[in-house]
Design a protein around this motif. Structure first.
Motif, PDB file in Angstrom:
ATOM      1  N   GLN A 164      20.551 -17.071 -26.705  1.00 21.57           N
ATOM      2  CA  GLN A 164      20.919 -16.630 -25.364  1.00 21.57           C
ATOM      3  C   GLN A 164      19.783 -16.748 -24.366  1.00 21.57           C
ATOM      4  OE1 GLN A 164      24.177 -15.811 -24.672  1.00 21.57           O
ATOM      5  NE2 GLN A 164      23.491 -16.006 -22.559  1.00 21.57           N
ATOM      6  N   ASP A 165      18.566 -16.455 -24.793  1.00 21.37           N
ATOM      7  CA  ASP A 165      17.426 -16.548 -23.876  1.00 21.37           C
ATOM      8  C   ASP A 165      17.218 -17.983 -23.399  1.00 21.37           C
ATOM      9  OD1 ASP A 165      16.964 -13.858 -24.038  1.00 21.37           O
ATOM     10  OD2 ASP A 165      15.339 -14.010 -25.502  1.00 21.37           O
ATOM     11  N   ALA A 166      17.329 -18.939 -24.334  1.00 20.61           N
ATOM     12  CA  ALA A 166      17.162 -20.350 -23.970  1.00 20.61           C
ATOM     13  C   ALA A 166      18.298 -20.809 -23.054  1.00 20.61           C
ATOM     14  CB  ALA A 166      17.106 -21.214 -25.224  1.00 20.61           C
ATOM     15  N   TYR A 167      19.511 -20.353 -23.362  1.00 19.48           N
ATOM     16  CA  TYR A 167      20.666 -20.722 -22.540  1.00 19.48           C
ATOM     17  C   TYR A 167      20.503 -20.171 -21.119  1.00 19.48           C
ATOM     18  CZ  TYR A 167      25.542 -21.275 -21.113  1.00 19.48           C
ATOM     19  OH  TYR A 167      26.694 -21.626 -20.443  1.00 19.48           O
ATOM     20  N   ASP A 168      20.064 -18.924 -21.027  1.00 21.93           N
ATOM     21  CA  ASP A 168      19.878 -18.296 -19.715  1.00 21.93           C
ATOM     22  C   ASP A 168      18.763 -18.988 -18.938  1.00 21.93           C
ATOM     23  OD1 ASP A 168      21.879 -16.523 -20.351  1.00 21.93           O
ATOM     24  OD2 ASP A 168      20.530 -14.875 -20.865  1.00 21.93           O
ATOM     25  N   ALA A 169      17.703 -19.405 -19.635  1.00 22.33           N
ATOM     26  CA  ALA A 169      16.601 -20.094 -18.967  1.00 22.33           C
ATOM     27  C   ALA A 169      17.057 -21.435 -18.419  1.00 22.33           C
ATOM     28  CB  ALA A 169      15.440 -20.284 -19.941  1.00 22.33           C
ATOM     29  N   LEU A 170      17.883 -22.151 -19.182  1.00 23.37           N
ATOM     30  CA  LEU A 170      18.424 -23.430 -18.727  1.00 23.37           C
ATOM     31  C   LEU A 170      19.326 -23.227 -17.517  1.00 23.37           C
ATOM     32  CD1 LEU A 170      18.658 -26.489 -19.262  1.00 23.37           C
ATOM     33  CD2 LEU A 170      20.595 -25.979 -20.767  1.00 23.37           C
ATOM     34  N   THR A 171      20.163 -22.224 -17.590  1.00 25.20           N
ATOM     35  CA  THR A 171      21.060 -21.925 -16.473  1.00 25.20           C
ATOM     36  C   THR A 171      20.273 -21.612 -15.210  1.00 25.20           C
ATOM     37  OG1 THR A 171      22.733 -21.063 -17.993  1.00 25.20           O
ATOM     38  CG2 THR A 171      22.918 -20.405 -15.690  1.00 25.20           C
ATOM     39  N   ALA A 172      19.167 -20.898 -15.357  1.00 30.07           N
ATOM     40  CA  ALA A 172      18.360 -20.488 -14.208  1.00 30.07           C
ATOM     41  C   ALA A 172      17.744 -21.664 -13.465  1.00 30.07           C
ATOM     42  CB  ALA A 172      17.267 -19.534 -14.663  1.00 30.07           C
ATOM     43  N   LEU A 173      17.665 -22.829 -14.098  1.00 30.14           N
ATOM     44  CA  LEU A 173      17.122 -24.017 -13.449  1.00 30.14           C
ATOM     45  C   LEU A 173      18.098 -24.621 -12.439  1.00 30.14           C
ATOM     46  CD1 LEU A 173      15.488 -25.790 -16.529  1.00 30.14           C
ATOM     47  CD2 LEU A 173      14.320 -24.510 -14.725  1.00 30.14           C
ATOM     48  N   HIS A 174      19.325 -24.116 -12.426  1.00 31.06           N
ATOM     49  CA  HIS A 174      20.366 -24.652 -11.556  1.00 31.06           C
ATOM     50  C   HIS A 174      20.606 -23.701 -10.385  1.00 31.06           C
ATOM     51  CE1 HIS A 174      20.941 -26.576 -15.437  1.00 31.06           C
ATOM     52  NE2 HIS A 174      21.614 -27.533 -14.832  1.00 31.06           N
ATOM     53  N   PRO A 175      20.286 -24.111  -9.155  1.00 28.33           N
ATOM     54  CA  PRO A 175      20.534 -23.250  -8.005  1.00 28.33           C
ATOM     55  C   PRO A 175      21.986 -22.783  -7.894  1.00 28.33           C
ATOM     56  CG  PRO A 175      19.067 -25.015  -7.380  1.00 28.33           C
ATOM     57  CD  PRO A 175      19.529 -25.316  -8.781  1.00 28.33           C
ATOM     58  N   ALA A 176      22.918 -23.528  -8.465  1.00 30.77           N
ATOM     59  CA  ALA A 176      24.318 -23.125  -8.435  1.00 30.77           C
ATOM     60  C   ALA A 176      24.572 -21.884  -9.285  1.00 30.77           C
ATOM     61  CB  ALA A 176      25.217 -24.261  -8.907  1.00 30.77           C
ATOM     62  N   GLY A 177      23.618 -21.538 -10.144  1.00 36.53           N
ATOM     63  CA  GLY A 177      23.739 -20.328 -10.943  1.00 36.53           C
ATOM     64  C   GLY A 177      24.530 -20.467 -12.215  1.00 36.53           C
ATOM     65  N   ARG A 178      24.838 -21.683 -12.598  1.00 34.02           N
ATOM     66  CA  ARG A 178      25.592 -21.926 -13.832  1.00 34.02           C
ATOM     67  C   ARG A 178      25.415 -23.366 -14.256  1.00 34.02           C
ATOM     68  NH1 ARG A 178      30.220 -24.919 -12.863  1.00 34.02           N
ATOM     69  NH2 ARG A 178      30.995 -24.949 -10.708  1.00 34.02           N
ATOM     70  N   LEU A 179      25.904 -23.695 -15.455  1.00 36.65           N
ATOM     71  CA  LEU A 179      25.946 -25.079 -15.903  1.00 36.65           C
ATOM     72  C   LEU A 179      27.252 -25.713 -15.430  1.00 36.65           C
ATOM     73  CD1 LEU A 179      24.577 -24.737 -19.554  1.00 36.65           C
ATOM     74  CD2 LEU A 179      23.328 -24.972 -17.406  1.00 36.65           C
ATOM     75  N   GLY A 180      27.320 -27.020 -15.542  1.00 37.28           N
ATOM     76  CA  GLY A 180      28.520 -27.717 -15.104  1.00 37.28           C
ATOM     77  C   GLY A 180      29.587 -27.752 -16.176  1.00 37.28           C
ATOM     78  N   HIS A 181      30.767 -28.222 -15.785  1.00 34.96           N
ATOM     79  CA  HIS A 181      31.882 -28.381 -16.700  1.00 34.96           C
ATOM     80  C   HIS A 181      32.287 -29.856 -16.758  1.00 34.96           C
ATOM     81  CE1 HIS A 181      32.575 -24.056 -17.050  1.00 34.96           C
ATOM     82  NE2 HIS A 181      32.322 -24.002 -15.758  1.00 34.96           N
ATOM     83  N   ALA A 182      32.743 -30.276 -17.911  1.00 35.60           N
ATOM     84  CA  ALA A 182      33.147 -31.671 -18.073  1.00 35.60           C
ATOM     85  C   ALA A 182      34.212 -32.055 -17.055  1.00 35.60           C
ATOM     86  CB  ALA A 182      33.666 -31.901 -19.493  1.00 35.60           C
TER      87      ALA A 182
END
Length: 263
Positions: free
Chosen positions: A213-231
Motif C-alpha cells: 500500500q505504501d508503494a501504491y500510494d507513493a506512485l499515486t502521489a506522483l499524479h497531480p490528478a490524484g489517482r492512477l488511470g484506467h484502461a
C-alpha cells in the motif's frame, strides 16, 4: 477535480466504426482488451490478437457475449511472418482491414544502462519497437488495399517523452515508436491513412494492485490528478484517434497520464 476510481463514461457512438475491421494486438487483457471492447461497441469487427492464444480466445468469447463481432488470432509481434498471418486472418475473416491498434509490449527487468543485460535489451526492443514496425509493415498495405482509408494508433508510453532510470530498453523503444509513428504519418497522410500514437501513464491494473500500500500510494502521489488511470480512459482516446472525429489528426502523440509528465 475528480479523484474517484470510476472510469470515464463511454460516449454514445454506437455506429461510428460500423463496417470497419479493427486489429488490436496485445488485446487479451488490459488496455488492449478495453480498446477492443470500445471499438466493438462502436460497431467495429474486432480481431483480438495476442501472444496468449487461449487468452485471445477467451477475450473474444467475452466480447461476443456482449454482442460484439469478434474473432481471435494468436500473434507473436517479434516475428514478421506471424504478424503478416494475423493481418491476413483479419482480412480473410471480415473482408478488409481499416483500423489497427499496435498495443503489444513488455516491460523488461530494471537495471542501469551500463549494467543492462544485452539479451533483455534485445527482447524488449524486438517486442516494443520492432513489433510495431512489423505490424505497420503489414497493416498499412492492407488498409490501403481496402480502398476506404483508415487509421492506426500505436501505443507508446509516457516514457516515449521522458527518461526513467533503470529502463533504458523500454524508454528507447517507446521513443522509437513515437518517431516511427510520425514518419509513417507523413508517408500515408495523402493516401487517407492516419497514424498517431498515445502515451499512457501508470494505469491501475491488478499487477499494480499487488504492490504494498505504501508503494501504491507513493506512485499515486506522483499524479497531480490524484489517482492512477484506467484502461477505459486510454481506450477512449484511442477510439477518438481512430474515428472520423479526428480526421485532421496525423502524426500526433497524445499523453494520457493524469499530468504526470506535466509536473
Amino acid at each position: 477535480m475528480s479523484t474517484t476510481n470510476t472510469p470515464a463514461p463511454v460516449g454514445d457512438y454506437a455506429t461510428e466504426f460500423a463496417g470497419r475491421t479493427a486489429l488490436v494486438t496485445g488485446s487479451a487483457s488490459g488496455i488492449g482488451l478495453a480498446t477492443a471492447r470500445r471499438l466493438g461497441r462502436g460497431g467495429a469487427n474486432v480481431v483480438i490478437a495476442d501472444y496468449n492464444a487461449d487468452g485471445a480466445e477467451s477475450a473474444a468469447a467475452e466480447l461476443k457475449a456482449e454482442g460484439i463481432t469478434a474473432a481471435a488470432v494468436a500473434v507473436d509481434v517479434t516475428k514478421p511472418e506471424s504478424v503478416e498471418a494475423a493481418v491476413k486472418f483479419s482480412v480473410d475473416t471480415f473482408g478488409s482491414l481499416e483500423l489497427a491498434v499496435n498495443n503489444a509490449g513488455i516491460g523488461g527487468e530494471s537495471a542501469p544502462t551500463g549494467e543492462y543485460d544485452i539479451d533483455v535489451w534485445n527482447r524488449v526492443v524486438r517486442t516494443n519497437l520492432d513489433g510495431v514496425f512489423y505490424s505497420m509493415r503489414h497493416e498499412l498495405p492492407a488498409i490501403e488495399a481496402s480502398g476506404k482509408g483508415g487509421a492506426i494508433v500505436n501505443v507508446a508510453s509516457i516514457l516515449g517523452s521522458v527518461g526513467f532510470a533503470g529502463s533504458p530498453a523500454y524508454v528507447a523503444a517507446k521513443h522509437g515508436v513515437v518517431g516511427l509513428t510520425k514518419t509513417a504519418a507523413t508517408e500515408y497522410a495523402a493516401k487517407g491513412i492516419r497514424v498517431n500514437a498515445v502515451g499512457p501513464g501508470f494505469i491501475d491494473t491488478p499487477l499494480l494492485r499487488q504492490m504494498d500500500q505504501d508503494a501504491y500510494d507513493a506512485l499515486t502521489a506522483l499524479h497531480p490528478a490524484g489517482r492512477l488511470g484506467h484502461a477505459e480512459e486510454v481506450a477512449e482516446l484511442i477510439a477518438f484517434l481512430l474515428s472520423d472525429r479526428a480526421s485532421f489528426v496525423h502524426g500526433s502523440y497524445h499523453l494520457v497520464d493524469g499530468a504526470y509528465t506535466a509536473r
